[in-house]
Scaffold this active site. Structure first.
Site, PDB file in Angstrom:
ATOM      1  CG  ASN A  59      -1.838   1.122   1.312  1.00 56.16           C
ATOM      2  OD1 ASN A  59      -1.446   2.251   1.036  1.00 56.16           O
ATOM      3  ND2 ASN A  59      -3.074   0.872   1.678  1.00 56.16           N
ATOM      4  CG  ASP A  96      -2.992   4.721   0.477  1.00 56.17           C
ATOM      5  OD1 ASP A  96      -2.943   4.590  -0.750  1.00 56.17           O
ATOM      6  OD2 ASP A  96      -3.901   4.250   1.184  1.00 56.17           O
ATOM      7  CG  HIS A  97       1.455   5.480   4.778  1.00 57.99           C
ATOM      8  ND1 HIS A  97       0.711   6.284   5.603  1.00 57.99           N
ATOM      9  CD2 HIS A  97       0.966   4.228   4.919  1.00 57.99           C
ATOM     10  CE1 HIS A  97      -0.190   5.542   6.233  1.00 57.99           C
ATOM     11  NE2 HIS A  97      -0.056   4.294   5.841  1.00 57.99           N
ATOM     12  NE  ARG A 110      -7.162  11.924   5.384  1.00 52.03           N
ATOM     13  CZ  ARG A 110      -7.652  11.266   6.445  1.00 52.03           C
ATOM     14  NH1 ARG A 110      -6.973  10.297   6.986  1.00 52.03           N
ATOM     15  NH2 ARG A 110      -8.808  11.586   6.942  1.00 52.03           N
ATOM     16  CD  GLU A 164      -7.063   0.135   0.850  1.00 54.01           C
ATOM     17  OE1 GLU A 164      -7.256   1.187   1.472  1.00 54.01           O
ATOM     18  OE2 GLU A 164      -6.184  -0.670   1.147  1.00 54.01           O
ATOM     19  CB  THR A 169      -5.451   4.850   8.857  1.00 56.82           C
ATOM     20  OG1 THR A 169      -5.401   3.818   7.869  1.00 56.82           O
ATOM     21  CG2 THR A 169      -5.540   4.193  10.230  1.00 56.82           C
ATOM     22  CD  GLU A 209      -7.317  -5.793   2.726  1.00 61.21           C
ATOM     23  OE1 GLU A 209      -7.412  -5.575   1.500  1.00 61.21           O
ATOM     24  OE2 GLU A 209      -6.627  -5.085   3.476  1.00 61.21           O
ATOM     25  CG  HIS A 228      -5.684  -1.458   9.035  1.00 62.29           C
ATOM     26  ND1 HIS A 228      -5.245  -0.896  10.206  1.00 62.29           N
ATOM     27  CD2 HIS A 228      -6.181  -0.447   8.288  1.00 62.29           C
ATOM     28  CE1 HIS A 228      -5.491   0.410  10.169  1.00 62.29           C
ATOM     29  NE2 HIS A 228      -6.043   0.706   9.017  1.00 62.29           N
ATOM     30  N   GLY A 256       1.169  -1.447   4.276  1.00 61.84           N
ATOM     31  CA  GLY A 256       1.636  -0.134   3.865  1.00 61.84           C
ATOM     32  C   GLY A 256       2.568   0.524   4.857  1.00 61.84           C
TER      33      GLY A 256
HETATM   34  N1  PXP Z   1      -5.890  -2.692   3.835  1.00 61.91           N
HETATM   35  C1  PXP Z   1      -6.813  -1.705   3.936  1.00 61.91           C
HETATM   36  C2  PXP Z   1      -8.214  -1.981   3.486  1.00 61.91           C
HETATM   37  C3  PXP Z   1      -6.446  -0.427   4.417  1.00 61.91           C
HETATM   38  O1  PXP Z   1      -7.373   0.545   4.508  1.00 61.91           O
HETATM   39  C4  PXP Z   1      -5.102  -0.197   4.788  1.00 61.91           C
HETATM   40  C5  PXP Z   1      -4.694   1.158   5.281  1.00 61.91           C
HETATM   41  O2  PXP Z   1      -4.816   2.104   4.291  1.00 61.91           O
HETATM   42  C6  PXP Z   1      -4.186  -1.252   4.652  1.00 61.91           C
HETATM   43  C7  PXP Z   1      -4.608  -2.494   4.201  1.00 61.91           C
HETATM   44  C8  PXP Z   1      -2.740  -1.077   5.017  1.00 61.91           C
HETATM   45  O3  PXP Z   1      -2.636  -0.813   6.382  1.00 61.91           O
HETATM   46  P1  PXP Z   1      -1.220  -0.414   6.982  1.00 61.91           P
HETATM   47  O4  PXP Z   1      -0.821   0.869   6.348  1.00 61.91           O
HETATM   48  O5  PXP Z   1      -1.498  -0.300   8.442  1.00 61.91           O
HETATM   49  O6  PXP Z   1      -0.273  -1.530   6.646  1.00 61.91           O
END
Ligand code: PXP
Length: 250
Positions: free
Chosen positions: A7, A9-10, A53, A74, A104, A155, A196, A218
């Site tokens: 992931n 996103d970060h 964001r 997602e 999150t 998931e 997550h 992520g």
């Molecule tokens: N899966 C889903 C559905 C999520 O919303 C997230 C966080 O954006 C993740 C996985 C990844 O989580 P993490 O960043 O804590 O590894």
């Protein structure tokens, strides 16, 4: 083999911290995604939030054309984002709940409550050749509802498990919930992913959960990358994941 979806996103969060609204800037989530693929990630996950964001629309289109592996988008089940997903055509969408104030994704989808609307989106996506996953808490009623909606995957939300890892008794209870939900989902014909809060320390404990196909990770990988670089961070996670037991074939 247990697959890794990274992931990213970060990476976009860091860019937006400095370049919000400018349509450019570093670090580049697409470059990061390509580095993850080159290091052995099986797919890339990105969450296009309604509040934009972190990941922006342009990132999603760029990822779609650059990736060699799979794009897991997602998203919340809203009209605007559904229309966008149908344009982008990711390999799979993972429907998640969204609240503006959250740091999150905090909880799982209430599939029981939103069954009808989720079934409509599930069909639209499948008709466009896009697979559908539902991000759910490991609860029996949510697993049943996900199967009724016709999703290909669930998931399982591992957030509570991850949080409980420092308290041994509680971690066992959370693991038990994941094990039961994975078994139930598998029996209903669902394919099982999880994600997550997973990291280099708590991953091993998850190996007792059966039928897992892919983990979406992520924060821990992007954080580790600051110390050792993205390539090494992804390789280390993949090396740990190789310990996941193979499914028993009859
Ligand atoms: N899966 C889903 C559905 C999520 O919303 C997230 C966080 O954006 C993740 C996985 C990844 O989580 P993490 O960043 O804590 O590894």
């Amino acid at each position: 083999m247990l697959k890794l979806g990274v992931n990213i996103d970060h990476v976009a969060t860091l860019r937006e911290a400095r370049y919000r609204g400018l349509g450019r800037g570093e670090p580049c989530p697409v470059a990061a995604a390509l580095a993850c693929e080159a290091a052995g990630a099986h797919g890339i996950t990105a969450h296009l939030r309604e509040d934009r964001r972190h990941i922006q629309d342009r990132d999603i289109f760029a990822l779609r054309s650059a990736l060699q592996t799979r794009l897991n988008l997602e998203m919340a089940n809203t009209r605007e984002i559904v229309a966008l997903a149908l344009k982008v055509k990711p390999d799979i969408v993972c429907l998640v709940p969204e609240r503006r104030q959250e740091v999150t994704t905090e909880g799982g989808l209430d599939v029981v409550r939103h069954r009808r609307a989720l079934a409509v989106t599930r069909k639209k996506m499948n008709d466009a050749g896009i697979e559908v996953s539902l991000f759910i808490a490991p609860e029996s009623k949510q697993v049943d509802a996900a199967a009724e909606v016709g999703a290909q995957f669930v998931e399982l939300h591992t957030g509570r498990f991850a949080e409980s890892c420092s308290a041994k008794g509680r971690a066992q209870a959370e693991l038990g919930r994941l094990i039961t939900a994975a078994q139930q989902g598998h029996e209903c014909g669902l394919r099982i992913n999880a994600g997550h809060g997973l990291n280099y320390v708590n991953l091993r404990a998850l190996f007792s959960v059966p039928h897992l196909e892919e983990l979406n990770i992520g924060h821990s990988i992007v954080s580790r990358a600051i110390a050792v670089g993205l390539t090494k961070a992804v390789r280390e996670m993949r090396a740990l994941m190789r310990g996941y037991p193979r499914p028993v074939t009859r």
